[in-house]
Scaffold this active site. Structure first.
Site, PDB file in Angstrom:
ATOM      1  N   ASN A  19       0.466  -1.499  -0.140  1.00 41.94           N
ATOM      2  CA  ASN A  19       0.246  -0.182   0.355  1.00 41.94           C
ATOM      3  C   ASN A  19       0.916   1.014   0.125  1.00 41.94           C
ATOM      4  O   ASN A  19       2.293   1.484   0.458  1.00 41.94           O
ATOM      5  CB  ASN A  19      -0.483   0.215   1.330  1.00 41.94           C
ATOM      6  CG  ASN A  19      -0.103   0.401   2.023  1.00 41.94           C
ATOM      7  OD1 ASN A  19       0.893  -0.231   2.790  1.00 41.94           O
ATOM      8  ND2 ASN A  19      -0.354   0.798   3.398  1.00 41.94           N
ATOM      9  N   HIS A  70       5.168   6.025  -6.402  1.00 46.46           N
ATOM     10  CA  HIS A  70       5.688   5.231  -6.121  1.00 46.46           C
ATOM     11  C   HIS A  70       6.537   5.168  -5.654  1.00 46.46           C
ATOM     12  O   HIS A  70       7.651   5.177  -5.241  1.00 46.46           O
ATOM     13  CB  HIS A  70       5.215   3.893  -6.735  1.00 46.46           C
ATOM     14  CG  HIS A  70       3.678   3.815  -7.021  1.00 46.46           C
ATOM     15  ND1 HIS A  70       2.747   3.274  -6.671  1.00 46.46           N
ATOM     16  CD2 HIS A  70       2.986   4.283  -8.812  1.00 46.46           C
ATOM     17  CE1 HIS A  70       1.266   3.951  -6.692  1.00 46.46           C
ATOM     18  NE2 HIS A  70       1.788   4.046  -8.569  1.00 46.46           N
TER      19      HIS A  70
END
Length: 177
Positions: A25, A36
């Site tokens: 997550n 990310h």
């Protein structure tokens, strides 16, 4: 960083990728930046390069460049947290169902779940180990990789790069593990 908890981090994905990497997550830094694996101590970007997936070490802000290499990134759970242990079993299971639907739609050759514990929880496979899995999602093969978080002291960048390299070799061969 608290406001970041409510942000959804968009996937870096397209149809027919060679490998779709799947994080657990978003961390708070990822949620805040929209990139990310953005936390400086996370070893995803160095390991991706060391394993031969990318010709140079990419910065998180260059994540869209992954698409040109046939790679993408998504997450099991969309909710940002400071630590993955803040997620509930139900969030993992719901995330596994959503991830399955995403993979069926995008049809990557490989889904690489970055964190064997996340894989075990999301897919209810408590004995899964690092490496290729028997599970397939449609025609997509699945590989569980070590979590590149700096908190994962059991793996060095070099040993992670070896495992990621095994996946890279399998993905380039196109014939499985």
């Amino acid at each position: 960083m608290e406001a970041a908890r409510d942000r959804i981090v968009p996937d870096v994905a397209a149809d027919g990728l060679s490998v779709l990497f799947c994080g657990i997550n978003p961390g708070l830094m990822t949620a805040a930046t929209g990139h990310h694996f953005a936390r400086p101590g996370n070893r995803f970007w160095p390991v991706l390069h060391l394993s031969g997936f990318t010709p140079r070490r990419l910065a998180p802000a260059e994540q869209e460049e992954l698409l040109s290499y046939g790679l993408g990134i998504t997450n099991v759970v969309a909710r940002a947290t400071a630590r993955a242990d803040e997620l509930s079993t139900q969030e993992y299971r719901d995330g596994g169902r959503l991830l399955t639907a995403k993979v069926e739609r995008l049809r990557p050759r490989w889904l690489a779940v970055v964190g064997v514990t996340a894989y075990r929880s999301a897919f209810r496979e408590p004995k899964a180990q690092i490496g290729p899995q028997e599970r397939m999602i449609g025609s997509t093969r699945v590989w569980a990789l070590p979590n590149p978080s700096g908190l994962n002291a059991h793996w060095t960048a070099e040993t992670m790069a070896e495992e990621y390299g095994r996946l890279r070799a399998a993905a380039s061969e196109g014939d499985g593990a």
